[in-house]
Design a protein around this motif. Sequence first.
Motif, PDB file in Angstrom:
ATOM      1  N   VAL A  96      42.316  46.518  51.536  1.00  0.00           N
ATOM      2  CA  VAL A  96      42.425  47.073  50.457  1.00  0.00           C
ATOM      3  C   VAL A  96      41.686  46.832  49.145  1.00  0.00           C
ATOM      4  CG1 VAL A  96      44.253  47.731  48.727  1.00  0.00           C
ATOM      5  CG2 VAL A  96      44.655  48.027  51.043  1.00  0.00           C
ATOM      6  N   GLU A  97      41.940  45.158  49.045  1.00  0.00           N
ATOM      7  CA  GLU A  97      41.291  44.538  47.766  1.00  0.00           C
ATOM      8  C   GLU A  97      39.687  44.537  47.907  1.00  0.00           C
ATOM      9  OE1 GLU A  97      42.632  40.691  47.652  1.00  0.00           O
ATOM     10  OE2 GLU A  97      41.808  40.171  49.237  1.00  0.00           O
ATOM     11  N   LYS A  98      39.389  44.499  49.047  1.00  0.00           N
ATOM     12  CA  LYS A  98      37.632  44.804  49.318  1.00  0.00           C
ATOM     13  C   LYS A  98      37.234  45.929  49.305  1.00  0.00           C
ATOM     14  CE  LYS A  98      37.168  40.363  51.738  1.00  0.00           C
ATOM     15  NZ  LYS A  98      36.710  39.500  53.097  1.00  0.00           N
ATOM     16  N   ASN A  99      37.956  47.011  49.754  1.00  0.00           N
ATOM     17  CA  ASN A  99      37.554  48.364  49.361  1.00  0.00           C
ATOM     18  C   ASN A  99      37.453  48.897  48.093  1.00  0.00           C
ATOM     19  OD1 ASN A  99      37.249  50.696  51.694  1.00  0.00           O
ATOM     20  ND2 ASN A  99      38.802  49.394  52.766  1.00  0.00           N
ATOM     21  N   ILE A 100      38.380  48.277  47.438  1.00  0.00           N
ATOM     22  CA  ILE A 100      38.469  48.603  45.854  1.00  0.00           C
ATOM     23  C   ILE A 100      37.412  47.832  45.243  1.00  0.00           C
ATOM     24  CG2 ILE A 100      39.587  48.200  43.583  1.00  0.00           C
ATOM     25  CD1 ILE A 100      42.391  48.353  45.158  1.00  0.00           C
ATOM     26  N   ALA A 101      37.167  46.691  45.358  1.00  0.00           N
ATOM     27  CA  ALA A 101      35.850  45.759  44.730  1.00  0.00           C
ATOM     28  C   ALA A 101      34.418  46.470  45.396  1.00  0.00           C
ATOM     29  CB  ALA A 101      36.082  44.444  45.337  1.00  0.00           C
ATOM     30  N   ALA A 102      34.628  46.960  46.632  1.00  0.00           N
ATOM     31  CA  ALA A 102      33.293  47.378  47.215  1.00  0.00           C
ATOM     32  C   ALA A 102      32.050  46.600  47.181  1.00  0.00           C
ATOM     33  CB  ALA A 102      33.099  48.881  46.844  1.00  0.00           C
ATOM     34  N   ASP A 103      30.943  46.890  46.371  1.00  0.00           N
ATOM     35  CA  ASP A 103      29.843  46.138  46.393  1.00  0.00           C
ATOM     36  C   ASP A 103      30.061  44.897  45.196  1.00  0.00           C
ATOM     37  OD1 ASP A 103      30.053  48.014  44.243  1.00  0.00           O
ATOM     38  OD2 ASP A 103      27.852  48.099  44.015  1.00  0.00           O
ATOM     39  N   LEU A 104      30.958  44.700  44.552  1.00  0.00           N
ATOM     40  CA  LEU A 104      31.169  43.892  43.412  1.00  0.00           C
ATOM     41  C   LEU A 104      32.201  42.703  44.160  1.00  0.00           C
ATOM     42  CD1 LEU A 104      32.792  46.071  40.607  1.00  0.00           C
ATOM     43  CD2 LEU A 104      30.206  45.464  41.072  1.00  0.00           C
ATOM     44  N   PRO A 105      31.487  41.367  43.625  1.00  0.00           N
ATOM     45  CA  PRO A 105      32.076  40.135  44.177  1.00  0.00           C
ATOM     46  C   PRO A 105      33.422  39.756  43.976  1.00  0.00           C
ATOM     47  CG  PRO A 105      30.289  39.472  42.420  1.00  0.00           C
ATOM     48  CD  PRO A 105      30.437  41.197  42.698  1.00  0.00           C
ATOM     49  N   LEU A 106      34.515  39.822  44.831  1.00  0.00           N
ATOM     50  CA  LEU A 106      35.742  39.402  44.657  1.00  0.00           C
ATOM     51  C   LEU A 106      35.922  38.002  44.131  1.00  0.00           C
ATOM     52  CD1 LEU A 106      38.219  40.954  47.336  1.00  0.00           C
ATOM     53  CD2 LEU A 106      38.339  41.211  44.977  1.00  0.00           C
ATOM     54  N   LYS A 107      34.963  37.133  44.334  1.00  0.00           N
ATOM     55  CA  LYS A 107      34.948  35.769  44.111  1.00  0.00           C
ATOM     56  C   LYS A 107      34.874  35.730  42.527  1.00  0.00           C
ATOM     57  CE  LYS A 107      33.756  33.502  48.302  1.00  0.00           C
ATOM     58  NZ  LYS A 107      32.939  32.910  49.092  1.00  0.00           N
ATOM     59  N   ASP A 108      34.183  36.775  41.952  1.00  0.00           N
ATOM     60  CA  ASP A 108      33.989  36.599  40.415  1.00  0.00           C
ATOM     61  C   ASP A 108      35.308  36.837  39.764  1.00  0.00           C
ATOM     62  OD1 ASP A 108      33.652  37.605  37.896  1.00  0.00           O
ATOM     63  OD2 ASP A 108      31.667  38.073  38.229  1.00  0.00           O
ATOM     64  N   PRO A 109      35.802  35.736  39.089  1.00  0.00           N
ATOM     65  CA  PRO A 109      37.077  35.990  38.207  1.00  0.00           C
ATOM     66  C   PRO A 109      37.120  37.275  37.553  1.00  0.00           C
ATOM     67  CG  PRO A 109      36.116  33.927  37.945  1.00  0.00           C
ATOM     68  CD  PRO A 109      34.912  34.517  38.529  1.00  0.00           C
ATOM     69  N   VAL A 110      36.351  37.680  36.800  1.00  0.00           N
ATOM     70  CA  VAL A 110      36.552  39.067  36.053  1.00  0.00           C
ATOM     71  C   VAL A 110      36.518  40.159  36.992  1.00  0.00           C
ATOM     72  CG1 VAL A 110      35.395  40.575  34.664  1.00  0.00           C
ATOM     73  CG2 VAL A 110      34.892  38.225  34.296  1.00  0.00           C
ATOM     74  N   VAL A 111      35.886  40.190  38.278  1.00  0.00           N
ATOM     75  CA  VAL A 111      36.170  41.372  39.071  1.00  0.00           C
ATOM     76  C   VAL A 111      37.389  41.013  39.876  1.00  0.00           C
ATOM     77  CG1 VAL A 111      35.350  42.212  41.161  1.00  0.00           C
ATOM     78  CG2 VAL A 111      33.684  41.435  39.688  1.00  0.00           C
ATOM     79  N   ARG A 112      37.990  40.034  40.070  1.00  0.00           N
ATOM     80  CA  ARG A 112      39.282  39.584  40.756  1.00  0.00           C
ATOM     81  C   ARG A 112      40.242  40.170  39.766  1.00  0.00           C
ATOM     82  NH1 ARG A 112      41.317  38.832  45.527  1.00  0.00           N
ATOM     83  NH2 ARG A 112      42.340  40.597  44.753  1.00  0.00           N
TER      84      ARG A 112
END
Length: 258
Positions: A96-112
């Motif tokens: 779910v979380e990776k589908n929402i982030a898609a091409d954005l890096p989840l490790k980035d604190p802002v994206v997270r």
Amino acid sequence: MTPAAELAIEGLSKSFDQEGTALHVLSDISFHTKPGEFMSIIGPSGCGKSTLLKIVAGLDLQHQGKVLLSGKPVDRPSQDKGFIFQEHRLFPWLTVEKNIAADLPLKDPVVRARVDEMIRLVRLTGFEKAYPKQLSGGMSQRVAIARTLLRNPQVLLLDEPFGALDAFTRNHMQEALLDIWRENRTTMLLVTHDIDEAVFLSNRIVVMDAKPGRIKTILPIDLPYPRNRIGTSFQELRTQVLKALEKEASPAADTWDI
């Protein structure tokens, strides 16, 4: 959050070439949304509702007339126009979380932080690590909405997003969408066949007729939220929409949910 946008459609017409003959799909469509407004489009099958939505999204540029978003011409697809389809179109191999982030890096604190905010907004806390096969249809559609809202669209375009759901889940998703709209205040344009859905969600309803698709009337829905589906005022507005749909309609071509 990106400020809600005003959408302006002015004199929009659309034709397809069918074996050398022009097939007129849309004729002189004109309406404006207010920033943060929830507007629905309802009409019989074949009146060009989905075609209109694709034009607003910038997916179809072969038309006459103007489409303006915050005063700027729509001349291509872009992230300021979010599009939700009837099918959720999630990546089955992503959580779910990776589908929402898609091409954005989840490790980035802002994206997270933004992904976590979207998960809370669509009520999926606790399902961050779940895969699409582990979700219900309504939950999957909420993931799709969260993924789109993460990009801060100025307008959210919804093409019968709950049409494939059962009645109970559809009602629940309508309430969830209203919660998202009230908190996010993104301008929303919904295409639907469901009269109750249009009345339950909308500030205004664009009623269309077919062959070619054109606006019959635009009805204000002056009911406070939350709305009572079995209340007298709701039923009166529902009847008003149904009468607008039935007026001068062709029974052979028209279908809608009542």
